[in-house]
Motif scaffolding. Sequence first.
Motif, PDB file in Angstrom:
ATOM      1  N   ASP A  56       0.836  -1.204   0.000  1.00  0.00           N
ATOM      2  CA  ASP A  56       0.000   0.000   0.000  1.00  0.00           C
ATOM      3  C   ASP A  56       0.869   1.251   0.000  1.00  0.00           C
ATOM      4  O   ASP A  56       0.723   2.139  -0.837  1.00  0.00           O
ATOM      5  CB  ASP A  56      -0.907  -0.024   1.234  1.00  0.00           C
ATOM      6  CG  ASP A  56      -2.030   1.002   1.136  1.00  0.00           C
ATOM      7  OD1 ASP A  56      -1.857   1.996   0.414  1.00  0.00           O
ATOM      8  OD2 ASP A  56      -3.060   0.822   1.800  1.00  0.00           O
ATOM      9  N   GLN A  57       1.814   1.309   0.936  1.00  0.00           N
ATOM     10  CA  GLN A  57       2.616   2.516   1.064  1.00  0.00           C
ATOM     11  C   GLN A  57       3.639   2.656  -0.055  1.00  0.00           C
ATOM     12  O   GLN A  57       3.965   3.766  -0.461  1.00  0.00           O
ATOM     13  CB  GLN A  57       3.310   2.558   2.426  1.00  0.00           C
ATOM     14  CG  GLN A  57       4.009   3.873   2.722  1.00  0.00           C
ATOM     15  CD  GLN A  57       3.075   5.079   2.579  1.00  0.00           C
ATOM     16  OE1 GLN A  57       1.859   4.942   2.592  1.00  0.00           O
ATOM     17  NE2 GLN A  57       3.660   6.258   2.452  1.00  0.00           N
ATOM     18  N   VAL A  58       4.172   1.529  -0.556  1.00  0.00           N
ATOM     19  CA  VAL A  58       5.080   1.608  -1.697  1.00  0.00           C
ATOM     20  C   VAL A  58       4.391   2.319  -2.852  1.00  0.00           C
ATOM     21  O   VAL A  58       4.951   3.223  -3.482  1.00  0.00           O
ATOM     22  CB  VAL A  58       5.550   0.201  -2.133  1.00  0.00           C
ATOM     23  CG1 VAL A  58       6.206   0.263  -3.517  1.00  0.00           C
ATOM     24  CG2 VAL A  58       6.539  -0.369  -1.132  1.00  0.00           C
ATOM     25  N   ASN A  59       3.152   1.935  -3.127  1.00  0.00           N
ATOM     26  CA  ASN A  59       2.422   2.511  -4.253  1.00  0.00           C
ATOM     27  C   ASN A  59       1.951   3.931  -3.993  1.00  0.00           C
ATOM     28  O   ASN A  59       1.991   4.785  -4.876  1.00  0.00           O
ATOM     29  CB  ASN A  59       1.230   1.609  -4.595  1.00  0.00           C
ATOM     30  CG  ASN A  59       1.624   0.398  -5.400  1.00  0.00           C
ATOM     31  OD1 ASN A  59       1.882   0.492  -6.588  1.00  0.00           O
ATOM     32  ND2 ASN A  59       1.706  -0.747  -4.752  1.00  0.00           N
ATOM     33  N   GLY A  64       2.940  -0.957  11.171  1.00  0.00           N
ATOM     34  CA  GLY A  64       4.329  -0.548  11.080  1.00  0.00           C
ATOM     35  C   GLY A  64       4.946  -0.842   9.722  1.00  0.00           C
ATOM     36  O   GLY A  64       5.937  -0.201   9.331  1.00  0.00           O
ATOM     37  N   PHE A  65       4.371  -1.785   8.984  1.00  0.00           N
ATOM     38  CA  PHE A  65       4.869  -2.075   7.649  1.00  0.00           C
ATOM     39  C   PHE A  65       4.607  -0.909   6.699  1.00  0.00           C
ATOM     40  O   PHE A  65       5.209  -0.828   5.629  1.00  0.00           O
ATOM     41  CB  PHE A  65       4.206  -3.347   7.116  1.00  0.00           C
ATOM     42  CG  PHE A  65       4.852  -4.612   7.608  1.00  0.00           C
ATOM     43  CD1 PHE A  65       5.529  -5.436   6.729  1.00  0.00           C
ATOM     44  CD2 PHE A  65       4.796  -4.979   8.937  1.00  0.00           C
ATOM     45  CE1 PHE A  65       6.128  -6.607   7.165  1.00  0.00           C
ATOM     46  CE2 PHE A  65       5.385  -6.142   9.398  1.00  0.00           C
ATOM     47  CZ  PHE A  65       6.067  -6.961   8.508  1.00  0.00           C
ATOM     48  N   VAL A  74       9.896   3.546   2.980  1.00  0.00           N
ATOM     49  CA  VAL A  74      11.347   3.453   2.802  1.00  0.00           C
ATOM     50  C   VAL A  74      11.682   2.697   1.510  1.00  0.00           C
ATOM     51  O   VAL A  74      12.543   3.121   0.732  1.00  0.00           O
ATOM     52  CB  VAL A  74      11.999   2.768   4.017  1.00  0.00           C
ATOM     53  CG1 VAL A  74      13.488   2.512   3.749  1.00  0.00           C
ATOM     54  CG2 VAL A  74      11.824   3.620   5.263  1.00  0.00           C
ATOM     55  N   ILE A  75      10.982   1.565   1.267  1.00  0.00           N
ATOM     56  CA  ILE A  75      11.238   0.783   0.059  1.00  0.00           C
ATOM     57  C   ILE A  75      10.905   1.587  -1.192  1.00  0.00           C
ATOM     58  O   ILE A  75      11.642   1.549  -2.192  1.00  0.00           O
ATOM     59  CB  ILE A  75      10.422  -0.524   0.087  1.00  0.00           C
ATOM     60  CG1 ILE A  75      10.985  -1.465   1.162  1.00  0.00           C
ATOM     61  CG2 ILE A  75      10.442  -1.211  -1.278  1.00  0.00           C
ATOM     62  CD1 ILE A  75      10.206  -2.750   1.316  1.00  0.00           C
ATOM     63  N   ILE A 101       7.302  -5.991 -10.516  1.00  0.00           N
ATOM     64  CA  ILE A 101       8.066  -7.198 -10.173  1.00  0.00           C
ATOM     65  C   ILE A 101       7.923  -7.504  -8.685  1.00  0.00           C
ATOM     66  O   ILE A 101       7.828  -8.668  -8.281  1.00  0.00           O
ATOM     67  CB  ILE A 101       9.548  -7.006 -10.557  1.00  0.00           C
ATOM     68  CG1 ILE A 101       9.687  -6.903 -12.082  1.00  0.00           C
ATOM     69  CG2 ILE A 101      10.400  -8.160 -10.020  1.00  0.00           C
ATOM     70  CD1 ILE A 101      11.067  -6.546 -12.563  1.00  0.00           C
ATOM     71  N   LEU A 102       7.896  -6.446  -7.862  1.00  0.00           N
ATOM     72  CA  LEU A 102       7.681  -6.626  -6.429  1.00  0.00           C
ATOM     73  C   LEU A 102       6.365  -7.348  -6.167  1.00  0.00           C
ATOM     74  O   LEU A 102       6.274  -8.188  -5.257  1.00  0.00           O
ATOM     75  CB  LEU A 102       7.691  -5.270  -5.720  1.00  0.00           C
ATOM     76  CG  LEU A 102       7.413  -5.281  -4.212  1.00  0.00           C
ATOM     77  CD1 LEU A 102       8.499  -6.036  -3.458  1.00  0.00           C
ATOM     78  CD2 LEU A 102       7.288  -3.848  -3.674  1.00  0.00           C
TER      79      LEU A 102
END
Length: 465
Positions: free
Chosen positions: A47-50, A166-167, A173-174, A197-198
């Motif tokens: 969720d946060q990566v995107n 917390g993820f 960060v990722i 790819i992730l």
Amino acid sequence: MLTTNKINAPVFRDAKAVNVSGRLERLPMTSYQRRVFAAVATAWLADQVNVALLVFLVGPIAAYFHLTKVQIGLLASMTFLGQLIGNLVAGYISDRMGRRYAFQLTMLIWGMGSFLAAGATGIVTLMVFRLIIGIGVGGEAPVAQAILSEIIPADKRGFYISFMEGFWAVGFVISGLLSYTVLPYLGWRGVFVAVGILSLVIFWARRIIFESPRWLVDQGRYDEADMVLTNVENEVMKKWGKALPPPKQYIPETSQSIRNPFHILFTHAYLRSTIMLAGLWFFALLGYFGLTSWLAVILTQHGFSVIKSIGFVSLITIGGIPGFFAAGLLLERLGRKITTALFLIMSAVLAYIYGHSISAELLFVSGFFMQFFMFGMWCCLYAYTPELYPTRARSTGSGVASAFGRVGAILGPIVVGFIISGAGQGAVFSLGAVSFVIAAALVLIFGIETRGRVLEDISRQEEIA
């Protein structure tokens, strides 16, 4: 009752014979459940990566497509709109077709959206693909909440669901690392490919997730529920190294015959919780996103440059990390209502102080602790919400509550834009403070306490009340 078939395999005739809650609640936490937890928690990471991706890519994308400020704003809003749709649709699919199916489906949707975004030919197609990504990542949230709430024992449920939040920070960060390492060499399209790819990696990691036995029993699939439970019990026993304690007493969940999850949310038994959660999520996210949109802006009043203000905000955001852990611990010790209200009220106090600070030192201290309580607030929302609905409407209820939150997230920056023009930056943080106070009042007045209670017991109390 329990009978046997021709090959002496058990055939379960009712929920009491399977006793899902009694068998799950007696299980000790081992590395097996923690592996399953980590696989589910990737929902928050994804969720946060995107969501954070545009923070790092908006510059090169705007330059590539020659975007106006209005177009940039519309592009950013597509993710929130997609999340709203995903909250509602995936939550319903999860309750009607299964947790595991819905969870993997949402991941495939945002993975596909990421690959498509890499090939966007213009701003319109990119907006559509960001909408698809938003549907996928938004849909993961209510399903992940339901999965964990249904497999983690009652005395640890709140801590693990809040820890999952917390993820979110890990995902940010990722997202930054992917952008930092890929962007200079492959451009913004390469970053979207890397995220796609992730999604394949996460799909593989989630292979260990099993269907919720509670959901299977609610669907009348008693033999399948027993099969899943038996596999879980065997894995836990292997990791624990000794025989499991006897199952706890069976607790029936609901006496309602209604199957439509949306209908259940608005029955007399659950209407109070639905209204409370809708208001809680709306005002909490209205305050949060209204404030975070302007955290750096107010620093210009104190002479900070743009670069320094970004660094300052990044530094105070570190305060949110211990906020996750503190909220998780207090949810199990003080209870859901008190902890949720406490973190909301303290977010209000610190937001007001931050918005009216007269020195850089006070800005840093108030900002650090404001992030501590606002991040902890997120943990409370995600831990508390799925506990208030029965199995057949748990994902849908969580999705509807989250959807009201997304409306607040969309409106927050817009409302703030009008306020800052007419009343100044201090009023922005006053609005945030008032929003948090209203959310806290809703919990204290209309919420019920769920700490340490089996999900089936909570549902029956609401139906009796």
